[in-house]
Scaffold this motif. Structure first.
Motif: not given
Ligand SMILES: [Zn+2]
Length: 540
Positions: A107, A109, A333, A387, A438
């Motif tokens: 995960h 970006h 997400e 997270h 992330d």
């Molecule tokens: Zn994210």
């Protein structure tokens, strides 16, 4: 077999193996449809016999062997003494180096990073200001005079020994306009950049700092003036190659906030067109890394008509559709639409992911999922919450009971004590867990910076943030390889085993025994994806 596959009457791999199964629902471009089935084969793959290595296989027995053979893009032998195969095979002497399965970031970006304006240059691998300036000067040799070198997201003040970003004067050593917007630590430009931005009406401080509302205007202006389909494609390729150099071979992108036109928000893009540069690279057969794409939705609850974007996505797109290099995934997400959104996703049989930033948030998310689960069983859909900074064991029990998993990482730039997630508790718990950075806008993607925090408990400034929840380096590497099979939903990546894709990274140091300071500086000297060499720093 999953419930979804059973319903379809065929296995997912069988389905995707069909001739020409390359077009992506909901993302189609004329170019993509024109693609031939040959484009899906492992173009550029070489048969490789790797010898004299310390090959950490991450197989169920955590075997370490010295040799591995890749034929037609997959491992065909993994052992200490592989008989010399016949045919045209390239022998690679690893000279005792450590080799690991290609890293999986489940995960981040990267699609945002690939769409940045200017000659985008991630700077997550340098740890002093002089080294950052040297990297920017190196980059300037490929950049035409007057064109911007940018770093938007993948850099932080905290990573530098000096604990700050370079100043305007330091950046003036680079003979190009420079714009650095850090994930943490502010935004800076140099004299050439300042002159250009001020000519466009953007306020820049005398020291090159850009703050307040000017920050939005600066990024908006750069996007409006500099982005073209060609620059986006260049940025997408550069971003993927940068992370291949750090050993990443598979990335799951988790979307952006939708903006129809250019935006001043660092996490904003047009979520219906931002994949085009990656689709173009894929159709040309030049993807250096595997990309998995999730779709982020933010429909308001109780909208009229309900779920305006999510319902269209679920009607008109295909989950897990594509090929080994590029494939769609689920919704995330953000799922959007409140509990109705979750119901719609469950009914359609898609995977869903939301992130959680606090104990209250994750508690509510689990409660909503329990409500939906009582109506539509979620087990088998591999839903994810990511997270989870605070996550007591009873929540792990409840998620595990629904067949859900958690993604953890997300730490190098955080401050405070015991900021979580509780890695040690999770390792001792049966719940599915995997690694994600992330990174891309608010934190860093470099896996070694993230691994370093999980293994030492310290953020990039050296402050202890994890209490007693650290993991061993072996456990950290496992989270980012074999454990992430479940989160990508593919069994044939993440470990060096016969039958799996030939995805690997040969490292420049023994990441299992070097000092903590050296651990975070680990890089790959040879990265291979499906038998294709995508990064080679003098090993071949
Ligand atoms: Zn994210």
């Amino acid at each position: 077999m999953t419930k979804r596959d059973a319903d379809n009457g065929l296995g997912r791999r069988q389905f995707l193996g069909g001739a020409g199964a390359v077009a992506l629902g909901g993302l189609s471009s004329a170019k993509l449809f024109a693609q031939t089935p040959a484009a899906t084969a492992a173009r550029g793959a070489t048969d490789l016999l790797l010898v004299n290595g310390k090959i950490h296989t991450m197989d169920p027995g955590n075997r370490v062997v010295s040799q591995a053979l890749i034929q037609n893009g997959r491992f065909t032998a993994v052992a200490n003494n592989i008989p010399a195969p016949r045919g045209n095979i390239r022998r690679v002497d690893l000279k005792g180096r450590v080799m690991i399965p290609g890293l999986i970031d489940a995960h981040n970006h990267i699609v945002l990073v690939g769409n940045r304006p200017g000659w985008h240059t991630p700077l997550e691998h340098v740890f002093t200001i002089p080294d950052a300036i040297a990297a920017l000067k190196d980059r300037s040799s490929e950049v035409p005079a007057g064109e911007f070198i940018t770093t938007i997201g993948p850099v932080s003040a905290m990573q530098f020994m000096e604990r700050r970003l370079p100043t305007l004067t330091e950046l003036d050593a680079v003979n190009r306009p420079v714009y650095i917007q850090a994930a943490q630590g502010g935004t800076r430009t140099n004299s050439q950049g300042k002159a250009w931005l001020e000519a466009k009406g953007v306020m820049v401080g005398a020291d090159g700092a850009i703050t307040g509302p000017s920050l939005q205007t600066a990024l908006l202006t750069l996007r409006k003036e500099l982005l073209t389909p060609e620059t986006r494609k260049r940025g997408a390729l550069d971003a993927l190659k940068y992370y291949a150099r750090l050993g990443i071979t598979t990335i799951r992108d988790c979307g952006a906030f939708h903006s129809e036109g250019p935006s001043g928000g660092v996490a904003n893009e047009n979520t219906y067109t931002m994949h085009n540069p990656f689709l173009a690279l894929h159709s040309e057969g030049v993807m250096p890394v595997r990309l998995r794409i999730d779709f982020l939705h933010q429909d308001p609850p109780n909208a009229n008509p309900p779920l305006p974007t999510l319902s269209q996505r679920l009607r008109n797109s295909f989950p897990f559709f594509g090929d080994d290099w590029l494939k769609t995934g689920g919704i995330g997400e953000f799922t959007g639409g409140g509990i109705e959104g979750l119901r719609a996703i469950a009914k359609a049989g898609w995977r869903a992911e939301d992130h959680a930033l606090s104990l209250a948030m994750v508690t509510n998310e689990i409660k909503d999922r329990e409500t939906v689960n009582a109506e539509i069983p979620l087990s088998g859909l591999r839903w994810i919450i990511s997270h989870i900074p605070e996550f007591p064991v009873d929540l792990a029990n409840r998620m595990n009971a629904m067949g859900m998993g958690v993604l953890v990482g997300w730490g190098p730039l955080r401050n405070g004590t015991n900021v979580g997630p509780p890695y040690r508790m999770l390792m001792n718990h049966p719940i599915k867990k995997g690694y994600h950075s992330d990174g891309g806008d608010i934190t860093v993607i470099n896996p070694w910076l993230n691994f370093s925090t999980i293994a030492t408990g310290r953020n990039l400034a050296g402050q202890q943030i994890l209490g007693d929840q650290m993991l061993t380096r072996q456990e950290v590497l496992w989270l980012a390889t074999a454990a992430n099979k479940w989160f990508i939903w593919e069994d044939d990546i993440g470990s060096i085993e016969v039958g799996n894709h030939g995805d690997l990274a040969v490292l420049d140091r023994d990441c299992f025994s070097v000092s903590d300071e050296d651990f975070k500086r680990t890089r790959s000297v040879l990265t291979v994806v499906g038998g294709k060499v995508v990064h080679n720093d003098g090993v071949l």
